[in-house]
Design a protein around this motif. Structure first.
Motif, PDB file in Angstrom:
ATOM      1  N   LYS A  74     -60.100  35.022  57.102  1.00 27.05           N
ATOM      2  CA  LYS A  74     -60.876  34.158  56.202  1.00 27.05           C
ATOM      3  C   LYS A  74     -61.577  33.052  56.981  1.00 27.05           C
ATOM      4  N   ARG A  75     -60.862  32.429  57.891  1.00 25.12           N
ATOM      5  CA  ARG A  75     -61.455  31.368  58.722  1.00 25.12           C
ATOM      6  C   ARG A  75     -62.547  31.937  59.621  1.00 25.12           C
ATOM      7  N   VAL A  76     -62.273  33.074  60.232  1.00 22.65           N
ATOM      8  CA  VAL A  76     -63.252  33.720  61.110  1.00 22.65           C
ATOM      9  C   VAL A  76     -64.494  34.103  60.319  1.00 22.65           C
ATOM     10  N   TYR A  77     -64.304  34.632  59.118  1.00 25.59           N
ATOM     11  CA  TYR A  77     -65.448  35.004  58.278  1.00 25.59           C
ATOM     12  C   TYR A  77     -66.308  33.783  57.964  1.00 25.59           C
TER      13      TYR A  77
ATOM     14  N   VAL B 260     -76.850  32.493  76.365  1.00 29.81           N
ATOM     15  CA  VAL B 260     -75.807  31.493  76.124  1.00 29.81           C
ATOM     16  C   VAL B 260     -74.811  32.021  75.096  1.00 29.81           C
ATOM     17  N   TYR B 261     -75.317  32.643  74.032  1.00 31.66           N
ATOM     18  CA  TYR B 261     -74.431  33.192  72.997  1.00 31.66           C
ATOM     19  C   TYR B 261     -73.520  34.266  73.598  1.00 31.66           C
ATOM     20  N   ALA B 262     -74.071  35.095  74.471  1.00 34.18           N
ATOM     21  CA  ALA B 262     -73.263  36.136  75.122  1.00 34.18           C
ATOM     22  C   ALA B 262     -72.203  35.492  76.018  1.00 34.18           C
ATOM     23  N   GLY B 263     -72.561  34.425  76.695  1.00 37.04           N
ATOM     24  CA  GLY B 263     -71.595  33.708  77.531  1.00 37.04           C
ATOM     25  C   GLY B 263     -70.460  33.116  76.727  1.00 37.04           C
ATOM     26  N   MET B 264     -70.730  32.754  75.497  1.00 35.54           N
ATOM     27  CA  MET B 264     -69.699  32.183  74.627  1.00 35.54           C
ATOM     28  C   MET B 264     -68.592  33.188  74.316  1.00 35.54           C
ATOM     29  N   LEU B 265     -68.870  34.469  74.459  1.00 37.13           N
ATOM     30  CA  LEU B 265     -67.854  35.495  74.202  1.00 37.13           C
ATOM     31  C   LEU B 265     -66.686  35.387  75.171  1.00 37.13           C
ATOM     32  N   PHE B 266     -66.903  34.729  76.298  1.00 38.69           N
ATOM     33  CA  PHE B 266     -65.864  34.606  77.321  1.00 38.69           C
ATOM     34  C   PHE B 266     -65.085  33.291  77.211  1.00 38.69           C
TER      35      PHE B 266
ATOM     36  N   PRO C  50     -62.683  30.496  74.836  1.00 36.20           N
ATOM     37  CA  PRO C  50     -61.613  30.667  73.841  1.00 36.20           C
ATOM     38  C   PRO C  50     -62.139  30.541  72.415  1.00 36.20           C
ATOM     39  N   LYS C  51     -61.308  30.976  71.477  1.00 38.29           N
ATOM     40  CA  LYS C  51     -61.605  30.801  70.061  1.00 38.29           C
ATOM     41  C   LYS C  51     -61.705  29.306  69.789  1.00 38.29           C
ATOM     42  N   PRO C  52     -62.571  28.796  68.988  1.00 32.47           N
ATOM     43  CA  PRO C  52     -63.496  29.442  68.077  1.00 32.47           C
ATOM     44  C   PRO C  52     -64.862  29.723  68.701  1.00 32.47           C
ATOM     45  N   TYR C  53     -65.085  29.299  69.963  1.00 28.48           N
ATOM     46  CA  TYR C  53     -66.396  29.489  70.594  1.00 28.48           C
ATOM     47  C   TYR C  53     -66.744  30.963  70.716  1.00 28.48           C
ATOM     48  N   LYS C  54     -65.738  31.780  70.990  1.00 28.30           N
ATOM     49  CA  LYS C  54     -65.934  33.227  71.075  1.00 28.30           C
ATOM     50  C   LYS C  54     -66.458  33.762  69.743  1.00 28.30           C
ATOM     51  N   VAL C  55     -65.879  33.306  68.650  1.00 24.67           N
ATOM     52  CA  VAL C  55     -66.282  33.755  67.318  1.00 24.67           C
ATOM     53  C   VAL C  55     -67.692  33.268  67.000  1.00 24.67           C
ATOM     54  N   ILE C  56     -67.999  32.041  67.389  1.00 27.58           N
ATOM     55  CA  ILE C  56     -69.347  31.500  67.170  1.00 27.58           C
ATOM     56  C   ILE C  56     -70.372  32.323  67.945  1.00 27.58           C
ATOM     57  N   GLY C  57     -70.081  32.620  69.204  1.00 34.87           N
ATOM     58  CA  GLY C  57     -70.979  33.450  70.004  1.00 34.87           C
ATOM     59  C   GLY C  57     -71.170  34.822  69.392  1.00 34.87           C
ATOM     60  N   LEU C  58     -70.080  35.404  68.907  1.00 38.51           N
ATOM     61  CA  LEU C  58     -70.151  36.710  68.248  1.00 38.51           C
ATOM     62  C   LEU C  58     -71.042  36.641  67.018  1.00 38.51           C
ATOM     63  N   GLY C  59     -70.867  35.607  66.209  1.00 40.85           N
ATOM     64  CA  GLY C  59     -71.683  35.447  65.006  1.00 40.85           C
ATOM     65  C   GLY C  59     -73.150  35.260  65.329  1.00 40.85           C
TER      66      GLY C  59
END
Length: 129
Positions: free
Chosen positions: A28-31, A71-77, A79-88
């Motif tokens: 729910k939080r990730v969504y 930059v968004y692709a770099g965010m995948l590396f 930790p959470k929540p930055y990884k989730v933000i990059g994914l979104g």
């Protein structure tokens, strides 16, 4: 009609599928984070006109550029929540790119001025074949 349905499914349905599939304990939080990444479209307010139905956002708006996507692709590396933000954000860019390709397939001349025309034309030609 199919383009609109696809666009909104990719913006609202796919994030739910991703959140539930890969982050089940916290889906729910990730969504909500994935939905919040749609705020990237605030850069559309810098364009004149703000909305143009045949405009391809990719490499046109500042937060939709190839540099921003790197930059968004770099965010995948990170930790959470930055990884989730990059994914979104990357999912958002793929959704917008899909829109560009669908517009191009229906009306190639509509994107004659698109900043990402070469990429969209290449993708469109590979889809047709």
């Amino acid at each position: 009609m199919i383009q609109t349905v696809t666009h909104y499914f990719l913006h609202f349905g796919m994030p739910l599928i991703i959140a539930y599939t890969f982050f089940r304990n916290d889906y729910k939080r990730v969504y909500l984070i994935l939905l919040a990444t749609m705020l990237v479209d605030l850069d559309h307010l810098l364009a004149t006109p703000i909305f143009s139905p045949n405009r391809c956002s990719i490499n046109f708006h500042p937060l939709h550029t190839y540099y921003a996507m790197a930059v968004y692709a770099g965010m995948l590396f990170l930790p959470k929540p930055y990884k989730v933000i990059g994914l979104g954000l990357l999912l958002h860019m793929l959704t917008d790119l899909n829109d560009c390709v669908m517009t191009y397939l229906d009306c190639p001349q509509c994107l004659s001025e698109a900043a990402a025309r070469e990429l969209v034309a290449w993708l469109g030609s590979n889809i047709r074949s």
